[in-house]
Design an enzyme around this catalytic site. Structure first.
Site, PDB file in Angstrom:
ATOM      1  N   PRO A   1      -0.960-116.615 -51.148  1.00  0.00           N
ATOM      2  CA  PRO A   1       0.289-117.328 -51.448  1.00  0.00           C
ATOM      3  C   PRO A   1       1.516-116.675 -50.823  1.00  0.00           C
ATOM      4  CG  PRO A   1      -1.082-117.263 -53.387  1.00  0.00           C
ATOM      5  CD  PRO A   1      -1.774-116.409 -52.356  1.00  0.00           C
ATOM      6  N   CYS A   2       2.347-117.513 -50.204  1.00  0.00           N
ATOM      7  CA  CYS A   2       3.480-117.004 -49.432  1.00  0.00           C
ATOM      8  C   CYS A   2       4.837-117.219 -50.101  1.00  0.00           C
ATOM      9  CB  CYS A   2       3.506-117.681 -48.055  1.00  0.00           C
ATOM     10  SG  CYS A   2       3.770-119.471 -48.123  1.00  0.00           S
TER      11      CYS A   2
END
Length: 276
Positions: A150-151
């Site tokens: 996840p960014c």
């Protein structure tokens, strides 16, 4: 000593390729390569990285820089399209928590011979906990692990909470809980645990460019990945790559982490990598 013994017993791909060890139970003869390389895909979304690994799809010819990638081209098609060659990679496991991502993945990859059961909608935290409880969730023979962890907590478009995410591993807001190893900003550590479980020869992780200028986050993640299996992996210096430099008609930059299992390399290759 155990690594040296293993290297002596198993066949290694001759240079200049990566010196990847093969599994004894495959019955491969000396210098015989595996016909299929198994990919375990984490944080898969609708399968963009899986599609790139497997190849075999069509793109506009104008979007391909032939100076970089002519060996990927299978044939030219009508209306300016070309078909890319299919590779030896096969996605044998994928996961994402979003129903729409699963539906898109299954819709496409089921037409390519994959089973819908290959995709798990559980979070990576729940998958690892299932494994810890004795459920054989992950495939036994994995050559490559990929994951775009996840960014949102590292992106300049978000709140940039980094490791101190305000959401849990299922994407739900946490109000009273303190950030922990199970919150979104630290899910790469669960990817590291999957690497330790499956012991791939190579792993590739990607995230947004903003990660590299968020304090010492990049170095921390690189060191954490390197420590998998008791410092069993060399993690190359993370690189920021621009998709347009590789013929993709997008302005998209991503930081790429590549890890190579030390015991899967010849000593000469290992020495050269450790010098860098």
């Amino acid at each position: 000593m155990r690594t040296q013994t293993l290297e002596a017993e198993l066949n290694i791909v001759q240079e200049p390729q990566l010196d990847i060890l093969y599994y004894p139970k495959t019955g491969l003869k000396p210098n015989q390569e595996k016909e299929t390389l198994n990919v375990l895909s984490l944080f898969s979304g609708c399968g963009g990285m899986d599609l790139g690994f497997e190849g075999g799809f069509s793109v506009l010819h104008q979007s391909i820089n032939e100076g970089l990638t002519p060996h990927f081209i299978e044939k030219k098609e009508k209306k300016g399209f070309i078909q890319l060659k299919k590779t030896k990679f096969k996605t044998v496991f994928a996961n994402d928590i979003l129903t729409d991502a699963r539906n898109a993945w299954v819709n496409y990859f089921s037409k390519k011979g994959h089973n819908s059961e290959d995709f798990y909608k559980e979070s990576i935290v729940d998958l690892v906990k299932m494994y810890r409880s004795g459920v054989n969730v992950f495939p036994e023979e994995v050559d490559v692990v990929t994951g775009g962890f996840p960014c949102q907590d590292f992106s300049i478009a978000g709140k940039r909470n980094g490791f101190n995410s305000h959401k849990n591993h299922k994407g739900q807001l946490i109000e009273k809980e303190a950030p922990s190893a199970e919150t979104r900003g630290q899910l790469y550590m669960w990817m590291k645990e999957v690497i330790e479980i499956t012991q791939p020869k190579i792993f590739i992780a990607e995230n947004v460019k903003g990660l590299v200028n968020l304090g010492d986050v990049k170095s921390i993640i690189q060191n954490d990945f390197s420590s998998a299996n008791g410092n069993g992996y060399i993690v190359l210096e993370p690189q920021v790559l621009h998709s347009a430099d590789f013929g993709v008609p997008q302005s998209r930059e991503r930081v790429i982490f590549i890890g190579i299992k030390k015991s899967a390399l010849k000593k000469s290759a290992l020495v050269e990598l450790e010098k860098e």
